[in-house]
Design a protein around this motif. Structure first.
Motif, PDB file in Angstrom:
ATOM      1  N   LYS A  15      50.299  31.519  47.274  1.00  0.00           N
ATOM      2  CA  LYS A  15      50.150  31.680  45.822  1.00  0.00           C
ATOM      3  C   LYS A  15      48.980  30.851  45.300  1.00  0.00           C
ATOM      4  O   LYS A  15      48.206  31.318  44.450  1.00  0.00           O
ATOM      5  N   ILE A  69      36.993  34.527  40.949  1.00  0.00           N
ATOM      6  CA  ILE A  69      36.459  35.832  40.536  1.00  0.00           C
ATOM      7  C   ILE A  69      36.196  35.851  39.040  1.00  0.00           C
ATOM      8  O   ILE A  69      35.163  36.351  38.573  1.00  0.00           O
ATOM      9  N   VAL A  70      37.142  35.291  38.250  1.00  0.00           N
ATOM     10  CA  VAL A  70      36.959  35.231  36.790  1.00  0.00           C
ATOM     11  C   VAL A  70      35.726  34.412  36.443  1.00  0.00           C
ATOM     12  O   VAL A  70      34.922  34.798  35.571  1.00  0.00           O
ATOM     13  N   GLN A 116      45.803  32.589  46.242  1.00  0.00           N
ATOM     14  CA  GLN A 116      45.571  33.763  45.399  1.00  0.00           C
ATOM     15  C   GLN A 116      45.121  33.345  43.999  1.00  0.00           C
ATOM     16  O   GLN A 116      44.232  33.967  43.410  1.00  0.00           O
ATOM     17  N   ARG A 117      45.747  32.268  43.465  1.00  0.00           N
ATOM     18  CA  ARG A 117      45.366  31.769  42.142  1.00  0.00           C
ATOM     19  C   ARG A 117      43.922  31.269  42.150  1.00  0.00           C
ATOM     20  O   ARG A 117      43.153  31.531  41.219  1.00  0.00           O
ATOM     21  N   ASN A 142      41.498  32.216  44.223  1.00  0.00           N
ATOM     22  CA  ASN A 142      40.603  33.375  44.353  1.00  0.00           C
ATOM     23  C   ASN A 142      40.451  34.110  43.022  1.00  0.00           C
ATOM     24  O   ASN A 142      39.354  34.549  42.657  1.00  0.00           O
ATOM     25  N   PHE A 143      41.580  34.223  42.282  1.00  0.00           N
ATOM     26  CA  PHE A 143      41.533  34.896  40.978  1.00  0.00           C
ATOM     27  C   PHE A 143      40.636  34.128  40.012  1.00  0.00           C
ATOM     28  O   PHE A 143      39.784  34.717  39.322  1.00  0.00           O
TER      29      PHE A 143
END
Length: 201
Positions: free
Chosen positions: A120, A130-131, A123-124, A126-127
């Motif tokens: 998690k 990307i943002v 993933q957080r 990576n998010f």
């Protein structure tokens, strides 16, 4: 050598137990007692409570058939006592096995939870990455657009100033009362605008 000797003793023990049962079934009770007593010696020597319990069961039945109920009772008590010890030991082993199993399952659950948290978090991250990249790209695009637009507006402003100067210069040359002069001036302005528009294109 010790293991080899124990193996031989265990074989002798089994033979005596089988002989005791055989003589008991044939009602040769004295021979059954002798064989069972010998088996009892070896079972205690080898510290085998399960086999010792079996020997006491044979002795209980043999003494009962002989009519010696007191000895039958004593052997029955010893058999039951050994049985309780074995049951307690089995329960303890079962409890220990369950405890080990529970501890293992708990560790596996903790490991799974940690892996899930790591996943998690990854993933957080990576998010958010990307943002952040999208925000930077948007900023670059907007900046480029504003700079380009500002440059075009500046060019258009300069050309308007140039056009205004031309118009003022034409006014200083002569009066714009006549239609021919007025038409020429309008044509000049039109050509100038056309040139500006073509350059903009």
């Amino acid at each position: 050598e010790t293991g080899y000797t124990s193996g031989i003793d265990y074989g002798i023990l089994l033979n005596y137990i089988n002989l005791g049962n055989l003589y008991l079934n044939k009602s040769e009770l004295q021979k059954s007692l002798i064989a069972s007593d010998s088996a009892l010696v070896y079972s205690k020597k080898l510290k085998l409570p399960k086999e010792e319990m079996e020997v006491h069961a044979n002795l209980t039945n043999t003494y009962f058939k002989l009519g010696n109920y007191y000895e039958a009772y004593l052997n029955l008590k010893k058999k039951d006592s050994l049985n309780n010890v074995l049951l307690t030991k089995d329960k303890q082993n079962t409890i220990e096995e369950l405890a080990v199993k529970h501890k293992t399952e708990l560790k596996e659950a903790e490991l799974t939870l940690k892996n899930l948290e790591i996943t998690k978090a990854s993933q957080r991250f990576n998010f958010l990455l990307i943002v952040a990249i999208l925000v930077v790209l948007l900023g670059v695009v907007v900046s480029y657009f504003l700079i380009h637009k500002n440059r075009k507006l500046r060019m258009l402003y300069n050309k308007n100033i140039e056009l205004l100067k031309i118009f003022k210069n034409e006014n200083t040359v002569g009066s714009i009362g006549a239609d021919s002069d007025s038409n020429q001036k309008l044509l000049l302005i039109f050509n100038q605008l056309k040139r500006i528009i073509q350059e903009e294109g």
